[in-house]
Design an enzyme around this catalytic site. Structure first.
Site, PDB file in Angstrom:
ATOM      1  CD1 TRP A  10       5.316  -0.135   0.039  1.00 55.10           C
ATOM      2  CD2 TRP A  10       6.200   1.562   1.211  1.00 55.10           C
ATOM      3  NE1 TRP A  10       6.661  -0.095  -0.229  1.00 55.10           N
ATOM      4  CE2 TRP A  10       7.233   0.939   0.471  1.00 55.10           C
ATOM      5  CE3 TRP A  10       6.528   2.655   2.021  1.00 55.10           C
ATOM      6  CZ2 TRP A  10       8.565   1.379   0.523  1.00 55.10           C
ATOM      7  CZ3 TRP A  10       7.844   3.100   2.063  1.00 55.10           C
ATOM      8  CH2 TRP A  10       8.847   2.461   1.326  1.00 55.10           C
ATOM      9  CE  LYS A  11      -3.320  -2.459   0.266  1.00 54.82           C
ATOM     10  NZ  LYS A  11      -4.463  -3.362   0.307  1.00 54.82           N
ATOM     11  CD  GLU A 165      -5.675  -3.331  -6.388  1.00 53.44           C
ATOM     12  OE1 GLU A 165      -4.584  -3.825  -6.108  1.00 53.44           O
ATOM     13  OE2 GLU A 165      -6.207  -2.433  -5.720  1.00 53.44           O
ATOM     14  N   GLY A 230       0.180  -5.228  -2.673  1.00 50.37           N
ATOM     15  CA  GLY A 230       0.060  -4.663  -1.332  1.00 50.37           C
ATOM     16  C   GLY A 230       1.019  -5.351  -0.372  1.00 50.37           C
ATOM     17  N   GLY A 231       0.500  -6.319   0.371  1.00 50.39           N
ATOM     18  CA  GLY A 231       1.266  -6.990   1.429  1.00 50.39           C
ATOM     19  C   GLY A 231       2.653  -7.427   1.019  1.00 50.39           C
TER      20      GLY A 231
HETATM   21  P1  PGA Z   1      -2.710  -7.051  -1.448  1.00 54.76           P
HETATM   22  O1  PGA Z   1      -3.210  -5.554  -1.791  1.00 54.76           O
HETATM   23  O2  PGA Z   1      -1.608  -7.371  -2.413  1.00 54.76           O
HETATM   24  O3  PGA Z   1      -2.246  -6.971  -0.016  1.00 54.76           O
HETATM   25  O4  PGA Z   1      -3.891  -7.960  -1.612  1.00 54.76           O
HETATM   26  C1  PGA Z   1      -3.305  -5.119  -3.123  1.00 54.76           C
HETATM   27  C2  PGA Z   1      -3.849  -3.704  -3.145  1.00 54.76           C
HETATM   28  O5  PGA Z   1      -4.762  -3.394  -2.382  1.00 54.76           O
HETATM   29  O6  PGA Z   1      -3.378  -2.858  -3.928  1.00 54.76           O
END
Ligand code: PGA
Length: 247
Positions: A10-11, A165, A230-231
């Site tokens: 979720w950051k 990543e 992430g997103g």
């Molecule tokens: P993202 O992020 O799917 O938004 O590119 C992935 C992550 O940073 O773990």
């Protein structure tokens, strides 16, 4: 075949209200997934999401852990504190931590060690920047980042999960092609195989703009054992489609 893991990151997003709606939608829509599923939530929401996810297939993850055990480290969360909320996994060395918080390979290794000592599985993140890829350094960079965690005192590398990543793919909408991702995953698998007889059982996740449209193709690669999302993990419909793609 090894069970895949889909982990949402979720950051620094969420609120009590938004989290509740998202976790309820995931619970309702998920059924009994064929893969393992985890949510890496901001530390203040661990208790909330622990309660919302109780009795479901959703496991709890944290986004970072202190390299210290306890004491005068203002702002930090220890592995034991995460354990108090039944945290199963913790992201370690995410590129945003490396980039904005000066985390080095040494910090990453200490953090992984702290997590393991508390019974939490570290998800160690590795990946090259665009400049490094263009300079032909991708393999050297990920191998160096992985080497830092390959020999952890008293623990086997098979207790760790690795997430590849590529930094240029994170949050940019530019996903690595399945072939590009597989190529790096094969390098990581070979490096693990040289260090452990259990390398085939170590889960290697791909992360970087994974979404509902591209997940199935990425997850079909022989050395891609899951995703760090992430997103797309912030939207229940998208995350559910990714979970469904991870057979
Ligand atoms: P993202 O992020 O799917 O938004 O590119 C992935 C992550 O940073 O773990």
């Amino acid at each position: 075949m090894m069970k895949k893991l889909i982990a949402g990151n979720w950051k620094m997003n969420g609120s009590l209200a938004a989290n509740e709606a998202l976790v309820r939608a995931l619970r309702d829509g998920m059924g009994a997934p064929a893969c393992d599923v985890a949510l890496a939530v901001p530390a203040p929401y661990l208790a909330q999401v622990q309660a919302l996810a109780a009795g479901s297939a959703l496991a709890l993850a944290a986004q970072d852990v202190s390299q210290h055990e306890s004491g005068a480290y203002t702002g930090e969360c220890s592995a034991a504190m995460l354990r108090d909320f039944a945290v199963r996994y913790v992201l370690v060395g995410h590129s945003e931590r490396r980039q904005y918080h000066g985390e080095t390979d040494v910090h990453v290794a200490v953090k992984a060690q702290r997590a393991l000592a508390a019974g939490i599985t570290p998800i160690v993140c590795v990946g090259e920047t665009l400049a490094e890829r263009e300079a032909g350094q991708t393999e050297a960079v990920v191998r160096r980042q992985l080497a830092a965690v390959i020999h952890l005192n008293g623990h086997c590398i098979s207790e760790v999960i690795v997430a590849y990543e590529p930094v240029w793919a994170i949050g940019t909408g530019k996903t690595a092609t399945p072939e590009q991702a597989q190529e790096v995953h094969a390098v990581l698998r070979a490096q693990l195989a040289a260090a452990s007889p259990h390398a085939a059982k170590i889960r290697l996740l791909y992360g970087g703009s994974m979404n509902a449209a591209n997940a199935a193709q990425l997850l079909a690669q022989p050395d891609i054992d899951g995703g760090l999302v992430g997103g797309a993990s912030l939207k229940a419909v998208d995350f559910l489609q990714i979970i469904a793609a991870a057979q």
